[in-house]
Design a protein around this motif. Structure first.
Motif, short mmCIF file in Angstrom:
data_model
loop_
_atom_site.label_atom_id
_atom_site.label_comp_id
_atom_site.label_asym_id
_atom_site.label_seq_id
_atom_site.Cartn_x
_atom_site.Cartn_y
_atom_site.Cartn_z
N THR A 12 -0.95 -51.15 30.14
CA THR A 12 -0.99 -51.45 28.71
C THR A 12 -0.26 -50.39 27.91
OG1 THR A 12 -3.07 -52.65 28.94
CG2 THR A 12 -2.53 -51.82 26.74
N VAL A 13 -0.45 -49.12 28.27
CA VAL A 13 0.25 -48.04 27.57
C VAL A 13 1.75 -48.16 27.81
CG1 VAL A 13 0.57 -45.53 27.48
CG2 VAL A 13 -1.73 -46.48 27.55
N ARG A 14 2.15 -48.47 29.05
CA ARG A 14 3.58 -48.67 29.34
C ARG A 14 4.16 -49.79 28.48
NH1 ARG A 14 2.10 -49.41 34.64
NH2 ARG A 14 1.50 -47.39 35.42
N GLU A 15 3.42 -50.90 28.38
CA GLU A 15 3.90 -52.05 27.62
C GLU A 15 4.00 -51.78 26.12
OE1 GLU A 15 1.27 -55.20 28.81
OE2 GLU A 15 2.22 -55.38 30.78
N LEU A 16 3.22 -50.82 25.62
CA LEU A 16 3.35 -50.44 24.22
C LEU A 16 4.71 -49.83 23.95
CD1 LEU A 16 -0.19 -48.91 23.57
CD2 LEU A 16 0.70 -51.07 22.68
N ASP A 17 5.29 -49.21 24.98
CA ASP A 17 6.64 -48.64 24.92
C ASP A 17 6.84 -47.75 23.71
OD1 ASP A 17 9.10 -48.24 26.11
OD2 ASP A 17 10.05 -49.89 25.01
N ILE A 18 5.92 -46.81 23.53
CA ILE A 18 5.98 -45.88 22.40
C ILE A 18 6.90 -44.72 22.77
CG2 ILE A 18 4.66 -44.32 20.92
CD1 ILE A 18 2.22 -46.18 21.48
N SER A 19 7.90 -44.52 21.96
CA SER A 19 8.89 -43.47 22.20
C SER A 19 8.25 -42.08 22.12
CB SER A 19 10.00 -43.58 21.17
OG SER A 19 10.93 -42.55 21.34
N HIS A 20 8.69 -41.20 23.03
CA HIS A 20 8.23 -39.80 23.04
C HIS A 20 9.42 -38.96 23.48
CE1 HIS A 20 6.24 -36.12 23.93
NE2 HIS A 20 5.02 -36.62 24.00
N ALA A 21 10.13 -38.42 22.53
CA ALA A 21 11.40 -37.76 22.77
C ALA A 21 11.30 -36.58 23.75
CB ALA A 21 12.01 -37.28 21.46
#
Length: 80
Positions: A12-21
């Protein structure tokens, strides 16, 4: 069951695909440590928490987006 739940959380966290530079993966991930008791076993909750913490540390050492499990196996007599 615990492993399946951890896998679902990580997915689920992967699917959120939240950018983290500043992450080497470029997105937010989770490291999860699991500690379980087998059915019919009793144990000291503090030991269960300690083994869970050790599993989390092992997951973090193994790299990002990792799940590690430890099973607390000390069996104590069950009063009838």
């Amino acid at each position: 069951m615990a492993r399946m739940t951890a896998d679902r959380i990580a997915q689920t966290v992967r699917e959120l695909d939240i950018s983290h530079a500043s992450s080497d993966k470029g997105r937010i991930t989770v490291s999860i440590g699991i500690s379980t008791l087998s059915r019919g076993m009793l144990g000291d909750p503090s030991v269960l928490l300690e083994t869970g913490d050790q599993a989390l540390y092992a997951a973090k050492c193994a790299g990002r987006d990792t799940i590690r499990a430890a099973e607390f196996v000390r069996e104590l007599p069950v009063s009838a």
